[in-house]
Design a protein around this motif. Structure first.
Motif, PDB file in Angstrom:
ATOM      1  N   UNK A  10      35.969  -1.894  59.772  1.00  0.00           N
ATOM      2  CA  UNK A  10      36.612  -0.341  59.593  1.00  0.00           C
ATOM      3  C   UNK A  10      36.362   0.184  58.148  1.00  0.00           C
ATOM      4  N   UNK A  11      35.743  -0.134  57.390  1.00  0.00           N
ATOM      5  CA  UNK A  11      35.281  -0.305  56.257  1.00  0.00           C
ATOM      6  C   UNK A  11      36.560  -0.050  54.884  1.00  0.00           C
ATOM      7  N   UNK A  12      36.419  -0.042  53.789  1.00  0.00           N
ATOM      8  CA  UNK A  12      37.583  -0.427  52.874  1.00  0.00           C
ATOM      9  C   UNK A  12      39.273   0.442  54.135  1.00  0.00           C
ATOM     10  N   UNK A  13      39.442   1.475  54.614  1.00  0.00           N
ATOM     11  CA  UNK A  13      40.333   2.179  55.556  1.00  0.00           C
ATOM     12  C   UNK A  13      40.866   1.210  56.154  1.00  0.00           C
ATOM     13  N   UNK A  14      40.289   0.339  57.036  1.00  0.00           N
ATOM     14  CA  UNK A  14      40.060  -0.129  58.469  1.00  0.00           C
ATOM     15  C   UNK A  14      40.858  -1.702  57.249  1.00  0.00           C
ATOM     16  N   UNK A  15      39.994  -2.483  56.501  1.00  0.00           N
ATOM     17  CA  UNK A  15      40.412  -3.464  56.208  1.00  0.00           C
ATOM     18  C   UNK A  15      41.802  -3.447  55.594  1.00  0.00           C
ATOM     19  N   UNK A  16      42.640  -2.119  54.588  1.00  0.00           N
ATOM     20  CA  UNK A  16      43.501  -2.047  54.285  1.00  0.00           C
ATOM     21  C   UNK A  16      44.725  -2.471  55.735  1.00  0.00           C
ATOM     22  N   UNK A  17      44.342  -1.530  56.867  1.00  0.00           N
ATOM     23  CA  UNK A  17      45.111  -1.099  57.490  1.00  0.00           C
ATOM     24  C   UNK A  17      45.161  -2.696  58.274  1.00  0.00           C
ATOM     25  N   UNK A  18      44.398  -3.924  58.281  1.00  0.00           N
ATOM     26  CA  UNK A  18      44.203  -5.358  58.757  1.00  0.00           C
ATOM     27  C   UNK A  18      45.461  -6.111  57.782  1.00  0.00           C
ATOM     28  N   UNK A  19      45.119  -5.335  56.265  1.00  0.00           N
ATOM     29  CA  UNK A  19      45.992  -6.200  54.801  1.00  0.00           C
ATOM     30  C   UNK A  19      47.503  -6.199  55.388  1.00  0.00           C
ATOM     31  N   UNK A  20      47.665  -5.248  55.415  1.00  0.00           N
ATOM     32  CA  UNK A  20      48.496  -4.399  55.844  1.00  0.00           C
ATOM     33  C   UNK A  20      49.480  -5.004  57.326  1.00  0.00           C
ATOM     34  N   UNK A  52      44.228  -6.819  45.351  1.00  0.00           N
ATOM     35  CA  UNK A  52      43.159  -7.949  45.248  1.00  0.00           C
ATOM     36  C   UNK A  52      42.925  -8.816  46.618  1.00  0.00           C
ATOM     37  N   UNK A  53      43.616  -8.627  48.081  1.00  0.00           N
ATOM     38  CA  UNK A  53      43.082  -8.737  49.422  1.00  0.00           C
ATOM     39  C   UNK A  53      42.425  -7.964  49.597  1.00  0.00           C
ATOM     40  N   UNK A  54      42.074  -6.609  50.045  1.00  0.00           N
ATOM     41  CA  UNK A  54      41.328  -5.818  50.427  1.00  0.00           C
ATOM     42  C   UNK A  54      40.330  -5.813  49.228  1.00  0.00           C
ATOM     43  N   UNK A  55      40.357  -5.958  48.111  1.00  0.00           N
ATOM     44  CA  UNK A  55      39.155  -6.092  47.558  1.00  0.00           C
ATOM     45  C   UNK A  55      38.328  -7.016  47.684  1.00  0.00           C
ATOM     46  N   UNK A  56      39.021  -8.599  47.705  1.00  0.00           N
ATOM     47  CA  UNK A  56      38.424  -9.459  48.314  1.00  0.00           C
ATOM     48  C   UNK A  56      37.788  -9.049  49.669  1.00  0.00           C
ATOM     49  N   UNK A  57      38.580  -9.573  50.722  1.00  0.00           N
ATOM     50  CA  UNK A  57      37.918  -8.997  51.891  1.00  0.00           C
ATOM     51  C   UNK A  57      36.652  -7.538  52.161  1.00  0.00           C
ATOM     52  N   UNK A  58      36.738  -6.989  51.009  1.00  0.00           N
ATOM     53  CA  UNK A  58      35.514  -6.011  51.470  1.00  0.00           C
ATOM     54  C   UNK A  58      34.959  -6.360  50.852  1.00  0.00           C
ATOM     55  N   UNK A  59      34.471  -6.927  49.883  1.00  0.00           N
ATOM     56  CA  UNK A  59      33.687  -7.396  49.067  1.00  0.00           C
ATOM     57  C   UNK A  59      32.682  -8.310  49.406  1.00  0.00           C
TER      58      UNK A  59
END
Length: 124
Positions: A10-20, A52-59
């Motif tokens: 889901x891109x950055x938005x999806x990964x942010x939601x997953x991390x939350x 940091x977690x969102x950025x780590x998994x996004x990258x």
């Protein structure tokens, strides 16, 4: 289906939601909650950790993001995370991915990333 894991999550938005949702799951998981609940009283620090977690998994999943946080060994040194705690973290993540209706191929991709990190995190 796209081949890039970042997009399948889901891109950055999806990964942010997953991390939350993963952080929330960790706070309710009795096996690891003691490591995460203190951050409820430190919302600024929690926000930094989540970013940091969102950025780590996004990258790490092929996204156009640069991770600027500390490496995994430095981050986890002194935490003495047990193998059982790590498995609980992985289980929470896989449960959240299912909740978000992430397909099996993508879940396996995330699992491969998590498994590749375990020696950098466990018993540091």
């Amino acid at each position: 289906m796209t081949n890039i894991l970042f997009e399948r999550l889901g891109g950055t938005t999806g990964i942010k939601s997953i991390v939350d949702d993963v952080v929330e799951a960790h706070m309710y998981n009795q096996a690891i909650s003691a490591r995460f609940l203190p951050y409820k009283e430190q919302p600024e620090k929690l926000a930094i950790i989540k970013k940091h977690t969102v950025d780590f998994f996004s990258a790490g999943s092929g996204g156009p993001v640069t991770y600027s946080g500390r490496d995994m060994v430095t981050t986890h040194t002194g935490m003495n995370i047990s193998p059982a705690e790590y498995i609980n973290v992985v289980d929470d993540i896989l449960t959240v991915l299912s909740k978000h209706k992430i397909d099996d191929q993508s879940r396996n991709g995330v699992l491969a990333i998590l498994w590749s990190l375990k020696d950098m995190i466990i018993a540091r």
